[in-house]
Design a protein around this motif. Sequence first.
Motif, PDB file in Angstrom:
ATOM      1  N   ILE A  17       0.104  -6.605  -8.619  1.00  0.00           N
ATOM      2  CA  ILE A  17      -0.126  -6.290  -7.208  1.00  0.00           C
ATOM      3  C   ILE A  17       0.759  -5.122  -6.794  1.00  0.00           C
ATOM      4  O   ILE A  17       0.312  -4.203  -6.115  1.00  0.00           O
ATOM      5  CB  ILE A  17       0.132  -7.525  -6.311  1.00  0.00           C
ATOM      6  N   ALA A  18       2.006  -5.138  -7.227  1.00  0.00           N
ATOM      7  CA  ALA A  18       2.916  -4.039  -6.909  1.00  0.00           C
ATOM      8  C   ALA A  18       2.407  -2.725  -7.503  1.00  0.00           C
ATOM      9  O   ALA A  18       2.468  -1.675  -6.854  1.00  0.00           O
ATOM     10  CB  ALA A  18       4.318  -4.355  -7.410  1.00  0.00           C
ATOM     11  N   ASN A  19       1.888  -2.787  -8.713  1.00  0.00           N
ATOM     12  CA  ASN A  19       1.336  -1.596  -9.358  1.00  0.00           C
ATOM     13  C   ASN A  19       0.132  -1.072  -8.586  1.00  0.00           C
ATOM     14  O   ASN A  19       0.011   0.122  -8.316  1.00  0.00           O
ATOM     15  CB  ASN A  19       0.970  -1.919 -10.813  1.00  0.00           C
ATOM     16  N   LEU A  20      -0.773  -1.983  -8.228  1.00  0.00           N
ATOM     17  CA  LEU A  20      -1.952  -1.599  -7.457  1.00  0.00           C
ATOM     18  C   LEU A  20      -1.543  -1.020  -6.108  1.00  0.00           C
ATOM     19  O   LEU A  20      -2.100  -0.012  -5.662  1.00  0.00           O
ATOM     20  CB  LEU A  20      -2.877  -2.804  -7.268  1.00  0.00           C
ATOM     21  N   ALA A  21      -0.580  -1.643  -5.471  1.00  0.00           N
ATOM     22  CA  ALA A  21      -0.103  -1.159  -4.176  1.00  0.00           C
ATOM     23  C   ALA A  21       0.405   0.278  -4.290  1.00  0.00           C
ATOM     24  O   ALA A  21       0.106   1.117  -3.434  1.00  0.00           O
ATOM     25  CB  ALA A  21       0.998  -2.082  -3.644  1.00  0.00           C
ATOM     26  N   GLY A  22       1.143   0.563  -5.358  1.00  0.00           N
ATOM     27  CA  GLY A  22       1.634   1.917  -5.559  1.00  0.00           C
ATOM     28  C   GLY A  22       0.513   2.924  -5.753  1.00  0.00           C
ATOM     29  O   GLY A  22       0.586   4.050  -5.247  1.00  0.00           O
ATOM     30  N   LYS A  23      -0.525   2.531  -6.462  1.00  0.00           N
ATOM     31  CA  LYS A  23      -1.653   3.427  -6.697  1.00  0.00           C
ATOM     32  C   LYS A  23      -2.404   3.742  -5.408  1.00  0.00           C
ATOM     33  O   LYS A  23      -2.906   4.849  -5.224  1.00  0.00           O
ATOM     34  CB  LYS A  23      -2.641   2.796  -7.684  1.00  0.00           C
ATOM     35  N   ILE A  24      -2.499   2.749  -4.526  1.00  0.00           N
ATOM     36  CA  ILE A  24      -3.287   2.903  -3.308  1.00  0.00           C
ATOM     37  C   ILE A  24      -2.436   3.433  -2.154  1.00  0.00           C
ATOM     38  O   ILE A  24      -2.956   3.971  -1.191  1.00  0.00           O
ATOM     39  CB  ILE A  24      -3.952   1.559  -2.936  1.00  0.00           C
ATOM     40  N   GLY A  25      -1.135   3.291  -2.267  1.00  0.00           N
ATOM     41  CA  GLY A  25      -0.251   3.758  -1.198  1.00  0.00           C
ATOM     42  C   GLY A  25      -0.002   2.730  -0.112  1.00  0.00           C
ATOM     43  O   GLY A  25       0.233   3.072   1.039  1.00  0.00           O
ATOM     44  N   LEU A  26      -0.072   1.455  -0.493  1.00  0.00           N
ATOM     45  CA  LEU A  26       0.202   0.358   0.433  1.00  0.00           C
ATOM     46  C   LEU A  26       1.375  -0.456  -0.086  1.00  0.00           C
ATOM     47  O   LEU A  26       1.765  -0.329  -1.244  1.00  0.00           O
ATOM     48  CB  LEU A  26      -1.029  -0.550   0.561  1.00  0.00           C
ATOM     49  N   SER A  27       1.910  -1.325   0.742  1.00  0.00           N
ATOM     50  CA  SER A  27       2.950  -2.242   0.288  1.00  0.00           C
ATOM     51  C   SER A  27       2.305  -3.405  -0.453  1.00  0.00           C
ATOM     52  O   SER A  27       1.129  -3.718  -0.222  1.00  0.00           O
ATOM     53  CB  SER A  27       3.758  -2.776   1.486  1.00  0.00           C
ATOM     54  N   PRO A  28       3.056  -4.069  -1.338  1.00  0.00           N
ATOM     55  CA  PRO A  28       2.500  -5.261  -1.992  1.00  0.00           C
ATOM     56  C   PRO A  28       2.050  -6.324  -0.994  1.00  0.00           C
ATOM     57  O   PRO A  28       1.048  -7.009  -1.226  1.00  0.00           O
ATOM     58  CB  PRO A  28       3.653  -5.762  -2.863  1.00  0.00           C
ATOM     59  N   GLU A  29       2.756  -6.444   0.112  1.00  0.00           N
ATOM     60  CA  GLU A  29       2.368  -7.422   1.131  1.00  0.00           C
ATOM     61  C   GLU A  29       1.032  -7.056   1.765  1.00  0.00           C
ATOM     62  O   GLU A  29       0.206  -7.935   2.045  1.00  0.00           O
ATOM     63  CB  GLU A  29       3.460  -7.534   2.207  1.00  0.00           C
ATOM     64  N   GLN A  30       0.806  -5.764   1.985  1.00  0.00           N
ATOM     65  CA  GLN A  30      -0.483  -5.336   2.537  1.00  0.00           C
ATOM     66  C   GLN A  30      -1.614  -5.601   1.553  1.00  0.00           C
ATOM     67  O   GLN A  30      -2.697  -6.030   1.945  1.00  0.00           O
ATOM     68  CB  GLN A  30      -0.452  -3.846   2.886  1.00  0.00           C
ATOM     69  N   VAL A  31      -1.360  -5.351   0.265  1.00  0.00           N
ATOM     70  CA  VAL A  31      -2.385  -5.600  -0.743  1.00  0.00           C
ATOM     71  C   VAL A  31      -2.675  -7.100  -0.830  1.00  0.00           C
ATOM     72  O   VAL A  31      -3.829  -7.518  -0.921  1.00  0.00           O
ATOM     73  CB  VAL A  31      -1.987  -5.013  -2.112  1.00  0.00           C
ATOM     74  N   ALA A  32      -1.632  -7.920  -0.785  1.00  0.00           N
ATOM     75  CA  ALA A  32      -1.831  -9.373  -0.819  1.00  0.00           C
ATOM     76  C   ALA A  32      -2.646  -9.831   0.383  1.00  0.00           C
ATOM     77  O   ALA A  32      -3.564 -10.647   0.254  1.00  0.00           O
ATOM     78  CB  ALA A  32      -0.486 -10.093  -0.866  1.00  0.00           C
ATOM     79  N   ALA A  33      -2.328  -9.297   1.561  1.00  0.00           N
ATOM     80  CA  ALA A  33      -3.093  -9.650   2.765  1.00  0.00           C
ATOM     81  C   ALA A  33      -4.536  -9.169   2.643  1.00  0.00           C
ATOM     82  O   ALA A  33      -5.466  -9.868   3.063  1.00  0.00           O
ATOM     83  CB  ALA A  33      -2.427  -9.058   4.002  1.00  0.00           C
ATOM     84  N   ALA A  34      -4.727  -7.994   2.048  1.00  0.00           N
ATOM     85  CA  ALA A  34      -6.075  -7.456   1.865  1.00  0.00           C
ATOM     86  C   ALA A  34      -6.885  -8.336   0.922  1.00  0.00           C
ATOM     87  O   ALA A  34      -8.062  -8.616   1.173  1.00  0.00           O
ATOM     88  CB  ALA A  34      -5.998  -6.031   1.329  1.00  0.00           C
ATOM     89  N   ILE A  35      -6.263  -8.778  -0.165  1.00  0.00           N
ATOM     90  CA  ILE A  35      -6.955  -9.644  -1.121  1.00  0.00           C
ATOM     91  C   ILE A  35      -7.365 -10.949  -0.443  1.00  0.00           C
ATOM     92  O   ILE A  35      -8.486 -11.429  -0.606  1.00  0.00           O
ATOM     93  CB  ILE A  35      -6.081  -9.898  -2.368  1.00  0.00           C
ATOM     94  N   SER A  36      -6.470 -11.496   0.338  1.00  0.00           N
ATOM     95  CA  SER A  36      -6.783 -12.720   1.073  1.00  0.00           C
ATOM     96  C   SER A  36      -7.938 -12.487   2.037  1.00  0.00           C
ATOM     97  O   SER A  36      -8.893 -13.269   2.092  1.00  0.00           O
ATOM     98  CB  SER A  36      -5.548 -13.192   1.839  1.00  0.00           C
ATOM     99  N   ALA A  37      -7.870 -11.391   2.797  1.00  0.00           N
ATOM    100  CA  ALA A  37      -8.909 -11.096   3.781  1.00  0.00           C
ATOM    101  C   ALA A  37     -10.255 -10.837   3.102  1.00  0.00           C
ATOM    102  O   ALA A  37     -11.297 -11.256   3.609  1.00  0.00           O
ATOM    103  CB  ALA A  37      -8.502  -9.887   4.632  1.00  0.00           C
ATOM    104  N   LEU A  38     -10.243 -10.167   1.962  1.00  0.00           N
ATOM    105  CA  LEU A  38     -11.491  -9.937   1.227  1.00  0.00           C
ATOM    106  C   LEU A  38     -12.090 -11.261   0.747  1.00  0.00           C
ATOM    107  O   LEU A  38     -13.304 -11.459   0.819  1.00  0.00           O
ATOM    108  CB  LEU A  38     -11.247  -9.006   0.042  1.00  0.00           C
TER     109      LEU A  38
END
Length: 103
Positions: A17-38
């Motif tokens: 998740i941290a790696n993906l967050a870095g690629k997209i330019g978001l924080s790991p917490e934002q990516v986790a929230a996005a995954i949950s929301a999706l």
Amino acid sequence: MGLLDGILGQVAGNPEIANLAGKIGLSPEQVAAAISALGVAHTQPGDTVAGAAESTGLSPDALQQILGHLGGEGALGNLGAMLGGGDNAGGLGGMLGGLFGKS
């Protein structure tokens, strides 16, 4: 929300998740929230990405990138079931590892 908060905390600490967050330019917490929301939006009527964007405030483009890394909408069925609780909720970390090529 205790169970969901705990799951999201574990997901945000996941190295993939941290790696993906870095690629997209978001924080790991934002990516986790996005995954949950999706995962939640996938089970509801309407467009999955638009629903997740509305609930998170993240751009549809960023959510589409995350969705692509997860394996598309087909992968969201299992994710939605896990985020919904039940007996499979503890397997979210393993599923994420599988989605990102780890076991």
